[in-house]
Scaffold this active site. Structure first.
Site, PDB file in Angstrom:
ATOM      1  N   GLN A  83      -5.426  -1.368   9.561  1.00 30.20           N
ATOM      2  CA  GLN A  83      -5.292  -2.715   9.014  1.00 30.20           C
ATOM      3  C   GLN A  83      -5.903  -3.744   9.958  1.00 30.20           C
ATOM      4  O   GLN A  83      -5.641  -3.733  11.164  1.00 30.20           O
ATOM      5  CB  GLN A  83      -3.790  -3.008   8.788  1.00 30.20           C
ATOM      6  CG  GLN A  83      -3.489  -4.343   8.150  1.00 30.20           C
ATOM      7  CD  GLN A  83      -3.944  -4.448   6.701  1.00 30.20           C
ATOM      8  OE1 GLN A  83      -4.012  -3.455   5.973  1.00 30.20           O
ATOM      9  NE2 GLN A  83      -4.259  -5.655   6.272  1.00 30.20           N
ATOM     10  N   LYS A  88       0.830  -1.200   0.000  1.00 29.49           N
ATOM     11  CA  LYS A  88       0.000   0.000   0.000  1.00 29.49           C
ATOM     12  C   LYS A  88       0.866   1.253   0.000  1.00 29.49           C
ATOM     13  O   LYS A  88       0.633   2.178  -0.768  1.00 29.49           O
ATOM     14  CB  LYS A  88      -0.897   0.044   1.250  1.00 29.49           C
ATOM     15  CG  LYS A  88      -2.167  -0.724   1.113  1.00 29.49           C
ATOM     16  CD  LYS A  88      -2.885  -0.762   2.459  1.00 29.49           C
ATOM     17  CE  LYS A  88      -3.845  -1.939   2.483  1.00 29.49           C
ATOM     18  NZ  LYS A  88      -4.188  -2.401   3.812  1.00 29.49           N
ATOM     19  N   ASP A 124     -11.775   2.644   3.700  1.00 30.34           N
ATOM     20  CA  ASP A 124     -12.203   1.240   3.652  1.00 30.34           C
ATOM     21  C   ASP A 124     -13.707   1.132   3.378  1.00 30.34           C
ATOM     22  O   ASP A 124     -14.195   0.073   3.004  1.00 30.34           O
ATOM     23  CB  ASP A 124     -11.930   0.555   5.005  1.00 30.34           C
ATOM     24  CG  ASP A 124     -10.697  -0.331   4.986  1.00 30.34           C
ATOM     25  OD1 ASP A 124     -10.404  -0.914   3.924  1.00 30.34           O
ATOM     26  OD2 ASP A 124     -10.046  -0.447   6.039  1.00 30.34           O
TER      27      ASP A 124
HETATM   28  N1  GUN Z   1      -7.053  -6.734   6.053  1.00 32.12           N
HETATM   29  C1  GUN Z   1      -7.233  -7.502   4.935  1.00 32.12           C
HETATM   30  N2  GUN Z   1      -7.954  -6.831   4.015  1.00 32.12           N
HETATM   31  C2  GUN Z   1      -8.234  -5.625   4.548  1.00 32.12           C
HETATM   32  C3  GUN Z   1      -8.950  -4.479   4.069  1.00 32.12           C
HETATM   33  O1  GUN Z   1      -9.488  -4.442   2.953  1.00 32.12           O
HETATM   34  N3  GUN Z   1      -9.016  -3.425   4.918  1.00 32.12           N
HETATM   35  C4  GUN Z   1      -8.453  -3.448   6.162  1.00 32.12           C
HETATM   36  N4  GUN Z   1      -8.590  -2.369   6.919  1.00 32.12           N
HETATM   37  N5  GUN Z   1      -7.785  -4.483   6.631  1.00 32.12           N
HETATM   38  C5  GUN Z   1      -7.684  -5.564   5.823  1.00 32.12           C
END
Ligand code: GUN
Length: 294
Positions: A99, A55, A122
């Site tokens: 996360q 990311k 998100d």
């Molecule tokens: N962990 C795995 N996929 C995601 C996601 O799309 N968003 C978040 N915040 N954590 C994750």
């Protein structure tokens, strides 16, 4: 033999990122600010570390600021909430992603609900969930948004299609249903208690598989010519070998029948971060009262 065209998620994701990079550049020159995405990682889950690294890298590649907060797994819920509060107030931060999974002693729902809905890239906050369902401009979850873009890369107009989503999670199944309704599909959400799921899927012009069970959907469940979007990422141990990633769809069987299908890996996976960046750009434009072009 495969009859289906294979949808190249890596290529589509690269196009989405290139489009975002151009719009970020335009935003900087016209309005003098740079969108910023803050990612909070608590603990040392190896998969989460990989996601967060990717990311950060892709955020910088599209010209945005990447802000990373890496905290030990002993961090208290109160400390995480205090960090979220300070990011909510930071004008240089347009998107916040905490996360998941968070350590067990932390109430994830409480943390996610503490994020300012305007910065909730998100799309998990109940305010954004509600906005999505009533059709207001909303930040929508990244994985279903990416899945929709892939389906539309095959067929731009999905109106009137029978869409069957397998899985009813808050992260994929439910928001996917909202997005496909907005596209004028007739939407069915199938799940673990659905009776005769095979016949339900057989009626689908568009299948979105998000159950989290490797190769759950068989080739003979697929209607000839259907579009199949496989959201599954299942790590399957291979005796004496390395673990392999498998989707929720039995790929070779389904590809022989479908019109178009996403592979795993290389389908929906690469789209998720691209859509996170799209949401960050959208959030930045909304916070500055600008037209949404993301
Ligand atoms: N962990 C795995 N996929 C995601 C996601 O799309 N968003 C978040 N915040 N954590 C994750």
């Amino acid at each position: 033999m495969s009859g289906a065209s294979i949808i190249d998620g890596k290529a589509v994701a690269a196009q989405v990122r290139a489009d975002i990079a151009g719009k970020v550049e335009a935003l900087k020159s016209a309005h003098g600010f740079t969108p910023g995405l803050a990612v909070v990682l608590v603990g040392e889950d190896p998969a989460s570390q990989v996601y967060v690294r990717n990311k950060g890298q892709q955020t910088k590649e599209v010209g945005m600021n990447s802000i990373e907060h890496k905290l030990p797994d002993t961090t208290s819920e109160a400390e995480i909430l205090a960090l979220v509060d300070s990011l909510n107030k930071d004008a240089g931060v347009h998107g916040i992603l905490v996360q998941l999974p968070l350590p067990k002693h932390v109430n994830s729902e409480k943390v996610l609900n503490a994020i300012d809905p305007a910065k909730d890239v998100d799309g998990f906050h109940p305010v954004n969930v509600g906005r999505l369902w009533v059709g207001e401009p909303a930040l929508a979850p990244c994985t279903p948004t990416g899945s929709l873009i892939l389906a539309k890369s095959v067929q731009e107009n999905l109106s009137g299609m029978n869409a069957v989503i397998i899985g009813r999670s808050n992260i994929v199944g439910k928001p996917m249903a909202a997005l496909l309704l907005r596209e004028n599909c007739t939407v069915t959400v199938a799940h673990s208690r659905t009776k005769d799921i095979q016949s339900v899927v057989k009626g689908a012009d568009l299948v979105v598989a998000a159950v989290g069970i490797a190769e759950f959907v068989k080739g003979d469940w697929i209607k000839p010519g259907a579009i199949v979007i496989d959201v599954g990422i299942n790590r399957v141990e291979v005796p004496g070998g390395k673990a392999k990633l498998k989707g929720d769809v039995a790929f070779a069987e389904a590809a022989a029948v479908a019109g178009a299908i996403t592979p795993v890996p290389g389908g929906v996976g690469p789209m998720t971060i691209a859509c996170l960046l799209k949401n960050t750009l959208q959030a930045a434009q909304m916070q500055h009262g600008l037209e949404i072009t993301a």
